[in-house]
Motif scaffolding. Structure first.
Motif, PDB file in Angstrom:
ATOM      1  N   GLN A  96       0.842  -1.196   0.000  1.00 15.78           N
ATOM      2  CA  GLN A  96       0.000   0.000   0.000  1.00 15.78           C
ATOM      3  C   GLN A  96       0.878   1.249   0.000  1.00 15.78           C
ATOM      4  O   GLN A  96       1.907   1.293   0.687  1.00 15.78           O
TER       5      GLN A  96
ATOM      6  N   GLN B 217      -4.055   2.763   5.353  1.00 14.28           N
ATOM      7  CA  GLN B 217      -4.710   1.503   5.689  1.00 14.28           C
ATOM      8  C   GLN B 217      -3.823   0.340   5.286  1.00 14.28           C
ATOM      9  O   GLN B 217      -3.391   0.228   4.138  1.00 14.28           O
ATOM     10  N   SER B 218      -3.567  -0.547   6.241  1.00 11.52           N
ATOM     11  CA  SER B 218      -2.761  -1.734   5.977  1.00 11.52           C
ATOM     12  C   SER B 218      -3.605  -2.799   5.296  1.00 11.52           C
ATOM     13  O   SER B 218      -4.805  -2.932   5.576  1.00 11.52           O
TER      14      SER B 218
ATOM     15  N   HIS C 206      -4.978  -2.991   9.603  1.00  3.08           N
ATOM     16  CA  HIS C 206      -4.555  -1.984  10.571  1.00  3.08           C
ATOM     17  C   HIS C 206      -4.660  -0.589   9.966  1.00  3.08           C
ATOM     18  O   HIS C 206      -4.492  -0.407   8.754  1.00  3.08           O
ATOM     19  N   THR C 207      -4.922   0.392  10.817  1.00  2.00           N
ATOM     20  CA  THR C 207      -4.985   1.787  10.399  1.00  2.00           C
ATOM     21  C   THR C 207      -3.852   2.554  11.065  1.00  2.00           C
ATOM     22  O   THR C 207      -3.727   2.546  12.295  1.00  2.00           O
TER      23      THR C 207
ATOM     24  N   GLU D 243      -2.069   6.199  11.732  1.00  2.00           N
ATOM     25  CA  GLU D 243      -2.370   7.634  11.826  1.00  2.00           C
ATOM     26  C   GLU D 243      -1.058   8.374  12.072  1.00  2.00           C
ATOM     27  O   GLU D 243      -0.416   8.186  13.106  1.00  2.00           O
TER      28      GLU D 243
ATOM     29  N   ASP E  25      -3.863   1.650  14.917  1.00  2.00           N
ATOM     30  CA  ASP E  25      -5.162   1.301  15.510  1.00  2.00           C
ATOM     31  C   ASP E  25      -5.386   2.062  16.817  1.00  2.00           C
ATOM     32  O   ASP E  25      -5.922   1.526  17.788  1.00  2.00           O
TER      33      ASP E  25
END
Length: 206
Positions: free
Chosen positions: A41, A56-57, A61-62, A64, A94
């Protein structure tokens, strides 16, 4: 006996076979890592200090990333450094803080005005996060202009990259086990001759 001693004794009885098995496990790790390449990504975004980028993984996972700003160091002949621009970002995964990370642009005195980008990296067992400072108005930043701190970042998320290194280590271990010589008892000519001399002839019938 324990698991590790039992495994050691099992492998030592047939090193070639078990070394081959371990080599195949390493190859599987490496191929799995390369097979994950289509799921990489990439996010590219320009941020002002205080702004947030989201990535976004592929594993759900997210990330930030909050851009905190760029600090600078100027000429340092002892380190062959003409200048250094260091971008600082706070990272959460996350919602859980991972700490602060830096990505840099450096210009060295020798070779002639060589510009280098230093990448911020965070590794996990199943994926790696890369933060790259792509572009910024370095003239304004180096002059101390607080209003010119906008910067463009590339955020890369690559699953299973660490498995390439793990697979290489496993493959090397398996090769060493397979090639390691076994301590076998070798029959010497003197021992063989003494046993032949001491052997009794078999009785023969009439």
């Amino acid at each position: 006996e324990g698991v590790l001693p039992a495994f050691y004794h099992l492998v030592s009885r047939n090193r070639r076979r078990w070394g081959g098995y371990i080599v195949h496990v390493g190859v599987v790790f490496i191929f799995a890592a390369f097979a994950a390449a289509p799921w990489y990504q990439e996010v590219r975004q320009t941020l002002e200090p205080g702004e947030v980028a989201l990535a976004q993984s592929p594993l759900g996972h997210t990330y930030e990333l909050t851009y905190e700003g760029i600090s600078t160091n100027v000429r340092d002949p002892d380190k062959n450094l003409q200048w250094q621009a260091i971008a600082l970002l706070s990272v959460k995964r996350d919602g859980e803080p991972l700490g602060t990370f830096t990505t840099e642009k450096r210009r060295y005195i020798r070779p002639e005005a060589q510009l280098i980008t230093e990448v911020g990296i965070k590794s996990f067992p199943l994926e790696d996060l890369y933060i790259i400072l792509v572009d910024a108005d370095l003239n304004r930043i180096l002059s101390g202009d607080a209003a010119g701190q906008a910067a463009t970042f590339t955020i890369l998320i690559k699953p299973l990259v660490g498995w390439i290194w793990a697979g290489g280590l496993i493959l090397t271990l398996g090769s060493l086990i397979a090639m390691w010589p076994s301590a076998e008892r070798v029959r010497t000519p003197s021992n063989a001759a003494s046993r032949s001399a001491g052997a009794q002839p078999l009785p023969t019938g009439d």
